[in-house]
Design a protein around this motif. Structure first.
Motif, PDB file in Angstrom:
ATOM      1  N   GLY A 157       0.816  -1.205   0.000  1.00 47.24           N
ATOM      2  CA  GLY A 157       0.000   0.000   0.000  1.00 47.24           C
ATOM      3  C   GLY A 157       0.852   1.258   0.000  1.00 47.24           C
ATOM      4  O   GLY A 157       2.034   1.233   0.342  1.00 47.24           O
ATOM      5  N   VAL A 158       0.230   2.382  -0.360  1.00 50.75           N
ATOM      6  CA  VAL A 158       0.976   3.616  -0.582  1.00 50.75           C
ATOM      7  C   VAL A 158       0.622   4.686   0.449  1.00 50.75           C
ATOM      8  O   VAL A 158      -0.522   4.772   0.909  1.00 50.75           O
ATOM      9  N   LEU A 159       1.627   5.465   0.828  1.00 52.78           N
ATOM     10  CA  LEU A 159       1.446   6.660   1.665  1.00 52.78           C
ATOM     11  C   LEU A 159       1.787   7.872   0.821  1.00 52.78           C
ATOM     12  O   LEU A 159       2.920   8.007   0.339  1.00 52.78           O
ATOM     13  N   GLY A 160       0.818   8.765   0.626  1.00 47.89           N
ATOM     14  CA  GLY A 160       1.051  10.016  -0.076  1.00 47.89           C
ATOM     15  C   GLY A 160       1.125  11.164   0.915  1.00 47.89           C
ATOM     16  O   GLY A 160       0.284  11.269   1.811  1.00 47.89           O
ATOM     17  N   VAL A 161       2.138  12.005   0.770  1.00 42.68           N
ATOM     18  CA  VAL A 161       2.355  13.130   1.679  1.00 42.68           C
ATOM     19  C   VAL A 161       2.426  14.418   0.877  1.00 42.68           C
ATOM     20  O   VAL A 161       3.197  14.518  -0.085  1.00 42.68           O
ATOM     21  N   VAL A 162       1.613  15.403   1.262  1.00 41.60           N
ATOM     22  CA  VAL A 162       1.732  16.770   0.760  1.00 41.60           C
ATOM     23  C   VAL A 162       1.971  17.648   1.980  1.00 41.60           C
ATOM     24  O   VAL A 162       1.190  17.610   2.934  1.00 41.60           O
ATOM     25  N   GLN A 163       3.065  18.408   1.972  1.00 42.86           N
ATOM     26  CA  GLN A 163       3.433  19.162   3.173  1.00 42.86           C
ATOM     27  C   GLN A 163       4.126  20.462   2.790  1.00 42.86           C
ATOM     28  O   GLN A 163       4.910  20.496   1.845  1.00 42.86           O
ATOM     29  N   HIS A 164       3.828  21.543   3.536  1.00 43.04           N
ATOM     30  CA  HIS A 164       4.526  22.815   3.357  1.00 43.04           C
ATOM     31  C   HIS A 164       6.037  22.568   3.400  1.00 43.04           C
ATOM     32  O   HIS A 164       6.541  21.936   4.331  1.00 43.04           O
ATOM     33  N   HIS A 165       6.751  23.104   2.432  1.00 37.48           N
ATOM     34  CA  HIS A 165       8.145  22.724   2.212  1.00 37.48           C
ATOM     35  C   HIS A 165       9.057  23.941   2.294  1.00 37.48           C
ATOM     36  O   HIS A 165       8.845  24.933   1.588  1.00 37.48           O
ATOM     37  N   VAL A 166      10.075  23.855   3.138  1.00 34.20           N
ATOM     38  CA  VAL A 166      11.106  24.882   3.215  1.00 34.20           C
ATOM     39  C   VAL A 166      12.427  24.249   2.792  1.00 34.20           C
ATOM     40  O   VAL A 166      12.607  23.028   2.912  1.00 34.20           O
ATOM     41  N   ARG A 167      13.313  25.048   2.272  1.00 34.41           N
ATOM     42  CA  ARG A 167      14.602  24.527   1.801  1.00 34.41           C
ATOM     43  C   ARG A 167      15.346  23.823   2.941  1.00 34.41           C
ATOM     44  O   ARG A 167      15.192  24.149   4.115  1.00 34.41           O
ATOM     45  N   ASP A 168      16.215  22.897   2.555  1.00 35.26           N
ATOM     46  CA  ASP A 168      16.862  22.028   3.537  1.00 35.26           C
ATOM     47  C   ASP A 168      17.991  22.691   4.317  1.00 35.26           C
ATOM     48  O   ASP A 168      18.539  22.082   5.244  1.00 35.26           O
TER      49      ASP A 168
END
Length: 307
Positions: free
Chosen positions: A209-220
């Protein structure tokens, strides 16, 4: 807590209600998959999803330019008839799309933050907590109104208290803009909330099964302290490492929800941007500045539970 935290967190949670470490060496050594842009669903299912999206109200469709729901759902590989666990469904922006898309053979399970996480927010009054304590019964009842004539069946649970009968039943888990609070409160020693969410996601999924993640992203290159979730943003590599450490395989990433105009720093918080504009007040010029940026820069990641 900075000066905007109380105001912004209150706005965030109200909007979501029905009425969002050191990397392990073995994870860091994993080669990073290339960008994946191809749809993971059939052409027929794409047509069904397009019809569902066309039927949404205008205020929801106004967000499509930033949230790209068709591309996102196709990238994750969610299809009609699946069982899908949606983390922090809140007011139902994605729930209202998923229920008719999954159809009568599908099943949607909403998973809320643990009840004992909510008092960590400064707006969690006695009245608020009394209302929140009824979420397990009230959210599924409210979501019934979004099913239409042949939408998916509905269940719900608190993270950390997933019923045994849900173990190994989900085809997909969908975490959209919800990791920052469980990450933040765990990093501040309030509870093992991130671990709970990832453990339940893993256990709920069928093998493969799959986990999809959408998350606010800041540079590393930002600090651990800044990217601990309190500003709403997280670092992509930190998310990848933590999810892989929970047992998942990192399969793909996409830039479909990226927004290079969003370059937060200093005291910037994600809720300064549309649709919240939490820090603008009556300053129309400032609001226009943030409107020109659009919604936040977001990572879109796909993980898989090993077969």
């Amino acid at each position: 807590m900075n000066k905007w935290s109380i105001v912004i967190l209150a706005v965030f949670v109200v909007a979501c209600q029905p009425a969002e470490e050191a990397p392990p060496a073995e994870a860091a050594a994993e080669p990073e998959p290339a960008l994946a842009e191809e749809s993971a669903v059939s052409a027929a299912d794409e047509d069904v999803l397009a019809m569902v999206l066309a039927a949404q109200p205008d205020d929801a469709k106004a967000r499509y330019q930033y949230r790209h729901p068709q591309d996102t759902i196709e990238f994750v590989g969610i299809e009609p008839g699946m069982t899908v666990l949606e983390g922090l469904p809140g007011g139902g922006w994605y729930t209202k799309i998923l229920l008719p898309y999954l159809g009568s053979d599908g099943h949607l399970v909403g998973a809320n933050y643990p009840l004992d996480l909510w008092p960590n927010f400064p707006f969690a009054t006695e009245e608020f907590m009394a209302e929140m304590s009824q979420w397990l019964e009230k959210w599924p009842a409210g979501a019934e109104e979004w099913r239409g004539g042949d939408g998916a069946s509905i269940d719900a649970f608190w993270f950390g208290a997933m019923p045994d009968e849900m173990v190994g039943t989900a085809d997909a888990v969908f975490f959209v803009r919800m990791l920052h609070n469980v990450w933040r409160f765990q990093s501040e020693g309030m509870g093992d909330y991130l671990d709970m969410a990832l453990k339940d996601a893993y256990n709920a999924l069928k093998p493969g099964g799959v986990l999809g993640v959408v998350q606010h992203h800041v540079r590393d290159d930002v600090s651990d302290e800044w990217a601990n979730g309190s500003h709403g943003y997280m670092r992509k590599q930190s998310v990848i490492d933590r999810v892989v450490a929970a047992g998942f395989e990192f399969e793909a990433e996409s830039d479909i929800n990226a927004n290079e105009k969003d370059q937060p720093s200093g005291d910037d918080v994600v809720w300064r941007l549309p649709p919240t504009f939490a820090t603008s007040g009556d300053d129309e010029a400032l609001k226009a500045k943030y409107a020109a940026i659009g919604e936040s820069n977001r990572m879109t990641l796909k993980f898989r539970k090993p077969e």
